[in-house]
Scaffold this motif. Structure first.
Motif, PDB file in Angstrom:
ATOM      1  N   TYR A 197      -3.331 -10.831  11.233  1.00 12.62           N
ATOM      2  CA  TYR A 197      -4.191 -11.004  10.067  1.00 12.62           C
ATOM      3  C   TYR A 197      -3.936  -9.852   9.105  1.00 12.62           C
ATOM      4  CZ  TYR A 197      -6.848 -14.359  12.911  1.00 12.62           C
ATOM      5  OH  TYR A 197      -7.238 -15.413  13.693  1.00 12.62           O
ATOM      6  N   PRO A 198      -4.165 -10.065   7.817  1.00 13.05           N
ATOM      7  CA  PRO A 198      -4.026  -8.954   6.868  1.00 13.05           C
ATOM      8  C   PRO A 198      -5.126  -7.919   7.088  1.00 13.05           C
ATOM      9  CG  PRO A 198      -4.977 -10.863   5.779  1.00 13.05           C
ATOM     10  CD  PRO A 198      -4.591 -11.320   7.163  1.00 13.05           C
ATOM     11  N   GLU A 199      -4.844  -6.696   6.729  1.00 15.03           N
ATOM     12  CA  GLU A 199      -5.864  -5.650   6.863  1.00 15.03           C
ATOM     13  C   GLU A 199      -7.086  -5.978   6.015  1.00 15.03           C
ATOM     14  OE1 GLU A 199      -5.729  -3.064   9.088  1.00 15.03           O
ATOM     15  OE2 GLU A 199      -3.929  -4.116   9.773  1.00 15.03           O
ATOM     16  N   ASP A 200      -6.874  -6.582   4.851  1.00 16.18           N
ATOM     17  CA  ASP A 200      -7.978  -7.124   4.052  1.00 16.18           C
ATOM     18  C   ASP A 200      -8.021  -8.617   4.329  1.00 16.18           C
ATOM     19  OD1 ASP A 200      -9.800  -8.078   2.223  1.00 16.18           O
ATOM     20  OD2 ASP A 200      -8.909  -7.084   0.478  1.00 16.18           O
ATOM     21  N   ILE A 201      -8.984  -9.051   5.107  1.00 23.13           N
ATOM     22  CA  ILE A 201      -9.048 -10.425   5.585  1.00 23.13           C
ATOM     23  C   ILE A 201      -9.164 -11.419   4.439  1.00 23.13           C
ATOM     24  CG2 ILE A 201     -11.525 -10.908   5.842  1.00 23.13           C
ATOM     25  CD1 ILE A 201      -8.897 -11.226   8.633  1.00 23.13           C
ATOM     26  N   ARG A 202      -9.493 -10.931   3.229  1.00 19.08           N
ATOM     27  CA  ARG A 202      -9.643 -11.822   2.066  1.00 19.08           C
ATOM     28  C   ARG A 202      -8.325 -12.085   1.355  1.00 19.08           C
ATOM     29  NH1 ARG A 202     -14.050  -7.965  -0.539  1.00 19.08           N
ATOM     30  NH2 ARG A 202     -12.413  -6.563   0.232  1.00 19.08           N
ATOM     31  N   ASP A 203      -7.236 -11.537   1.872  1.00 23.77           N
ATOM     32  CA  ASP A 203      -5.913 -11.736   1.280  1.00 23.77           C
ATOM     33  C   ASP A 203      -5.574 -13.227   1.264  1.00 23.77           C
ATOM     34  OD1 ASP A 203      -3.269 -11.845   0.574  1.00 23.77           O
ATOM     35  OD2 ASP A 203      -2.560 -10.429   2.079  1.00 23.77           O
TER      36      ASP A 203
END
Length: 356
Positions: free
Chosen positions: A282-288
């Protein structure tokens, strides 16, 4: 986000399954192939060609016209490929392989996702196939699951392995263990990408995979360099190896089982031994919004394959490796620019050395 905008987002989710099946059905019926071969066919002619009512063909094609995949000549009533005409055949085949797997393996089981979350088991697999356990056990007994899932997995492996092996170090003459290596394709790729005098690669997986793995080794002329050990990663991991590879595996499990696997690998290696991991993250910023792992994998693993699991952030895997006695020496995520736009997984590589 306003209430109206939120409800509008809900509508996108509501129509998602029907959009998916409408597009896939146009391929399965042969409509797209007919239009590629003979542009300008009407719904009547398409229906006759594919064995379906013209009315139904027209209904399906409305969406593809709306999306610009197919064009409609209003005067003649003839259809032709629009954006789909520009997609290379190889790319289109890859995308359809994903869609077929989603239909056969995932879509039906997703109906039971809520029950699978509650029970921690694959309720859909039991309801549809009478099978207990995980998808990976069921594929051995059910041809439709096996053909759909295995075809995609071989496609994914062939695509991503060159990147993986281009970013890890396998010293000359190393003894390599491919953990949960299935029927040996990963071991074959390891030898092909990292050939050196004395290099030996061993697939470790459940005993029932042995005959298929050995046959794969023979068919590639590599039986002298590759071998198979049967066993279960949760019992004991074989010792005597310099490097352990873990690919397409850790994301199948929750934290406790990941720790059992990593601790088992640690126990099997001498200090200084290496582990190289490839796993979707998953991206470090889950909103990516450029990373679709979070859109797909939670439901896929919990509802359709394992009853548990799902990827983690790269930083989480790093910390877990450190807790299990490893020092991380490399942690990279594949650039989105290098991933075909139809491919879902965003993969990462973690290389680590046993320090305690």
């Amino acid at each position: 986000m306003t209430s109206e905008a939120t409800l509008g987002r809900f509508r996108e989710y509501m129509v998602g399954p029907s959009r998916f099946m409408t597009l896939l059905s146009c391929f399965e019926l042969g409509i797209i192939d007919r239009l590629r071969a003979t542009p300008g066919l009407t719904a009547d002619k398409l229906g006759a060609a594919v064995g379906a009512k013209p009315d139904a063909v027209e209904q399906l094609l409305h969406l593809l016209v709306k999306e610009g995949f197919v064009a409609l000549d209003e005067k003649s009533g003839g259809y032709s490929l629009d954006a789909l005409a520009e997609v290379p055949e190889l790319d289109l085949r890859r995308a359809l392989t994903y869609m077929n797997m989603i239909k056969v393996v995932a879509l039906r089981q997703f109906f039971y996702l809520t029950d699978s979350v509650r029970t921690g088991s694959l309720v859909g697999l039991k309801e549809l196939y009478g099978a207990e356990g995980t998808l990976y056990g069921a594929v051995a007994e059910h041809r439709d699951l096996r053909e759909s899932w295995a075809t995609l997995m071989d496609t994914v492996t062939a695509h991503i392995d060159p990147w993986f092996f281009g970013n890890i170090d396998v010293p000359a003459g190393a003894q390599v263990l491919d953990l949960a290596g299935n029927t040996g394709l990963g071991a074959i790729h390891t030898y092909q990408h990292k050939t050196s005098p004395g290099l030996r690669v061993t697939t470790f997986d459940l005993p029932e995979k042995e005959q298929d793995a050995l046959e794969n080794f023979r068919s590639h002329g590599l039986e002298e360099h590759l071998s198979f050990i049967g066993g279960n990663v949760f019992d004991e991991i074989p010792k005597g190896f310099d490097i352990v590879l873990i690919k397409h595996f850790l994301d199948m499990f929750d934290r406790d089982d990941v720790f059992r696997i990593l601790s088992g690998v640690n126990a099997s290696l001498e200090v200084g031994g290496q582990v190289n991991i490839m796993v979707p993250v998953y991206p470090e910023d889950i909103r990516d919004t450029d990373n679709y792992n979070v859109d797909f994998f939670p439901a896929f693993f919990i509802g359709a394959t394992m009853g548990q699991g799902g990827p983690q952030k790269l930083s989480v895997y790093q910390s877990w490796l450190e807790e299990c006695g490893f020092e991380v020496t490399k942690a990279i995520t594949k650039s989105a620019a290098e991933i075909p736009p139809d491919v879902i997984p965003v993969q990462a590589i973690l290389c680590a050395t046993k320090v305690r």
